[in-house]
Scaffold this active site. Structure first.
Site, PDB file in Angstrom:
ATOM      1  N   MET A 187       0.818  -1.126  -0.277  1.00 28.63           N
ATOM      2  CA  MET A 187       0.392  -0.416  -0.351  1.00 28.63           C
ATOM      3  C   MET A 187       0.692   1.382   0.027  1.00 28.63           C
ATOM      4  O   MET A 187       0.183   2.282  -0.124  1.00 28.63           O
ATOM      5  CB  MET A 187      -0.972  -0.031   1.166  1.00 28.63           C
ATOM      6  N   TYR A 229       4.017   4.266   0.690  1.00 26.17           N
ATOM      7  CA  TYR A 229       4.835   4.689   1.739  1.00 26.17           C
ATOM      8  C   TYR A 229       5.961   4.026   2.224  1.00 26.17           C
ATOM      9  O   TYR A 229       5.894   3.368   3.636  1.00 26.17           O
ATOM     10  CB  TYR A 229       3.248   4.948   3.714  1.00 26.17           C
ATOM     11  N   LEU A 230       6.824   3.085   0.990  1.00 22.80           N
ATOM     12  CA  LEU A 230       7.880   2.032   1.838  1.00 22.80           C
ATOM     13  C   LEU A 230       8.688   2.429   2.430  1.00 22.80           C
ATOM     14  O   LEU A 230       8.548   3.441   3.096  1.00 22.80           O
ATOM     15  CB  LEU A 230       8.227   2.084  -0.061  1.00 22.80           C
ATOM     16  N   HIS A 287       8.920  -3.358   3.553  1.00 20.21           N
ATOM     17  CA  HIS A 287       8.927  -3.807   1.875  1.00 20.21           C
ATOM     18  C   HIS A 287      10.168  -3.703   1.338  1.00 20.21           C
ATOM     19  O   HIS A 287      10.208  -4.541  -0.756  1.00 20.21           O
ATOM     20  CB  HIS A 287       7.975  -2.073   1.478  1.00 20.21           C
ATOM     21  N   ASP A 300       3.091  -8.985   9.111  1.00 20.79           N
ATOM     22  CA  ASP A 300       0.617  -9.487   9.111  1.00 20.79           C
ATOM     23  C   ASP A 300       1.458 -10.746   8.656  1.00 20.79           C
ATOM     24  O   ASP A 300       0.720 -11.936   7.767  1.00 20.79           O
ATOM     25  CB  ASP A 300       0.703  -9.178   7.641  1.00 20.79           C
ATOM     26  N   VAL A 337      11.419  -6.564   9.610  1.00 20.28           N
ATOM     27  CA  VAL A 337      11.885  -6.407   9.656  1.00 20.28           C
ATOM     28  C   VAL A 337      11.544  -4.954  10.698  1.00 20.28           C
ATOM     29  O   VAL A 337      10.357  -4.451  10.820  1.00 20.28           O
ATOM     30  CB  VAL A 337      12.629  -5.162   8.304  1.00 20.28           C
ATOM     31  N   ARG A 364       2.079   3.240   9.242  1.00 19.53           N
ATOM     32  CA  ARG A 364       1.299   3.541  10.199  1.00 19.53           C
ATOM     33  C   ARG A 364       2.675   3.886  11.522  1.00 19.53           C
ATOM     34  O   ARG A 364       2.086   5.510  12.330  1.00 19.53           O
ATOM     35  CB  ARG A 364       0.500   2.317  11.196  1.00 19.53           C
TER      36      ARG A 364
HETATM   37  P1  AMP Z   1       1.380  -2.844   3.802  1.00 21.18           P
HETATM   38  O1  AMP Z   1       2.039  -1.853   1.950  1.00 21.18           O
HETATM   39  O2  AMP Z   1       1.465  -2.452   4.582  1.00 21.18           O
HETATM   40  O3  AMP Z   1       0.260  -3.114   2.848  1.00 21.18           O
HETATM   41  O4  AMP Z   1       2.508  -4.205   3.385  1.00 21.18           O
HETATM   42  C1  AMP Z   1       2.883  -4.460   2.390  1.00 21.18           C
HETATM   43  C2  AMP Z   1       3.682  -5.806   2.390  1.00 21.18           C
HETATM   44  O5  AMP Z   1       4.834  -5.699   3.290  1.00 21.18           O
HETATM   45  C3  AMP Z   1       3.559  -6.951   3.123  1.00 21.18           C
HETATM   46  O6  AMP Z   1       3.311  -8.626   2.850  1.00 21.18           O
HETATM   47  C4  AMP Z   1       3.652  -6.538   4.765  1.00 21.18           C
HETATM   48  O7  AMP Z   1       3.404  -7.548   5.376  1.00 21.18           O
HETATM   49  C5  AMP Z   1       4.877  -6.350   4.395  1.00 21.18           C
HETATM   50  N1  AMP Z   1       5.583  -5.543   4.902  1.00 21.18           N
HETATM   51  C6  AMP Z   1       5.313  -4.877   5.905  1.00 21.18           C
HETATM   52  N2  AMP Z   1       6.358  -3.743   6.965  1.00 21.18           N
HETATM   53  C7  AMP Z   1       7.347  -5.250   7.314  1.00 21.18           C
HETATM   54  C8  AMP Z   1       7.900  -5.345   8.149  1.00 21.18           C
HETATM   55  N3  AMP Z   1       8.273  -4.128   9.549  1.00 21.18           N
HETATM   56  N4  AMP Z   1       9.165  -6.650   7.833  1.00 21.18           N
HETATM   57  C9  AMP Z   1       8.401  -7.688   6.562  1.00 21.18           C
HETATM   58  N5  AMP Z   1       7.409  -7.190   6.332  1.00 21.18           N
HETATM   59  C10 AMP Z   1       6.815  -6.154   6.532  1.00 21.18           C
END
Ligand code: AMP
Length: 286
Positions: free
Chosen positions: A30, A32-33, A37, A151, A177, A188
């Site tokens: 989603m 806001y990398l 990510h 997640d 991470v 967030r």
């Molecule tokens: P999101 O943009 O929050 O939907 O996350 C996109 C992908 O990045 C999902 O597969 C998340 O589980 C992964 N992700 C988000 N934060 C982390 C993190 N701290 N460590 C590993 N993967 C992450």
């Protein structure tokens, strides 16, 4: 890096790459990398020859009182980061491209696994996730898709969907991470004020404490949950949504842990309006 906004253009490019014999590695996000990510993209670069990153804030997975409108977005920054990491194709469709009819008439739902943990606190959330992941898989036709264990329930749900619907993609789970002090990286985290940010490290600390209890022979999930709650409640700004110990990836309750069990210790805690999740997956020793 090619930037694409339409489904048709995306499918045409992917078809050409597939005919050329490339394996497609897909990282859905989603935006806001951050380095969480980034770790998925790096893993995709190592194991696939054409890497597709999608950025789509999916309205279908947000509840009516959640943060869809104010979810952080920064396209310029994301584009530079994706380019730096060697993404081949960045897919950023507008909402109407993904959902010509909204709310979507067709949804994909995985039962049972979505009724616990975040599924019970966020009704409909995982239907939104499985629907968008399904649509994106149909568009990108990935060989591998990379998901973060931050997640972990999402990984379990998506893996189940792929199995149940005979989808031709391999899900690659990737480790969490963290920031230097242990807080799991999350888009967030920017919502946290200084005091909340300081206190949020209690999530990681309480997971570590629970893992130490396991190492010291504690085998009752109820005791782990109680100790974690006690520790989190020492943070005045923390409001617990849930703390649970379940089998992983089946997400079933267990009253006494046995050697060889794989479990998840999962928690969701609010700091102000910001809901944070964290977890660890542990294999029980003898
Ligand atoms: P999101 O943009 O929050 O939907 O996350 C996109 C992908 O990045 C999902 O597969 C998340 O589980 C992964 N992700 C988000 N934060 C982390 C993190 N701290 N460590 C590993 N993967 C992450």
């Amino acid at each position: 890096m090619i930037i694409v906004k339409s489904n048709n253009e995306l499918m045409e490019i992917i078809a050409v790459e597939k005919i050329a014999g490339k394996t497609i590695g897909f990282v859905p996000t989603m935006g806001y990398l951050h380095e969480g990510h980034g770790s998925l993209i790096t893993k995709a670069k190592e194991t696939s020859n054409y890497v597709v990153l999608s950025i789509f804030v999916n309205p279908l997975q947000f509840g009516p009182n959640e943060d869809f409108e104010k979810y952080p977005r920064d396209f310029e920054r994301d584009r530079n980061y994706a380019e730096l990491l060697g993404v081949d194709l960045l897919y950023i469709p507008p909402v109407r491209e993904i959902y010509p009819t909204y709310p979507a008439l067709t949804k994909v739902r995985v039962d049972r696994l979505t009724e616990v943990l975040c599924g019970s606190s966020r009704p409909g959330h995982f239907d939104g996730v499985t629907t968008i992941v399904n649509k994106l898989f149909n568009l990108v036709q990935p060989t591998y898709a990379y998901f973060g264990l931050k997640d972990a329930q999402q990984v379990a749900v998506v893996t189940q969907m792929v199995k149940d619907l005979n989808m031709n993609v391999t899900i690659v789970p990737c480790p969490i991470v963290r920031e230097q002090d242990g807080l799991a990286k999350s888009s967030r985290n920017v919502y946290l004020d200084e005091e909340e940010r300081k206190q949020a490290v209690i999530l990681f600390k309480s997971l570590n404490m629970a893992q130490n209890l396991l190492k010291n022979g504690v085998r009752k999930p109820s005791i782990l949950v109680e100790k974690i709650i006690d520790q989190i409640e020492t943070s005045p700004r923390a409001v617990i949504d849930y703390v649970q110990v379940l089998t992983y990836p089946n997400l079933e309750k267990v009253s006494l842990l046995q050697p060889g069990d794989q479990i998840i210790i999962a928690l969701a805690v609010k700091f102000g309006n910001t809901r944070l999740i964290d977890n660890c997956i542990v294999e029980i020793g003898s």
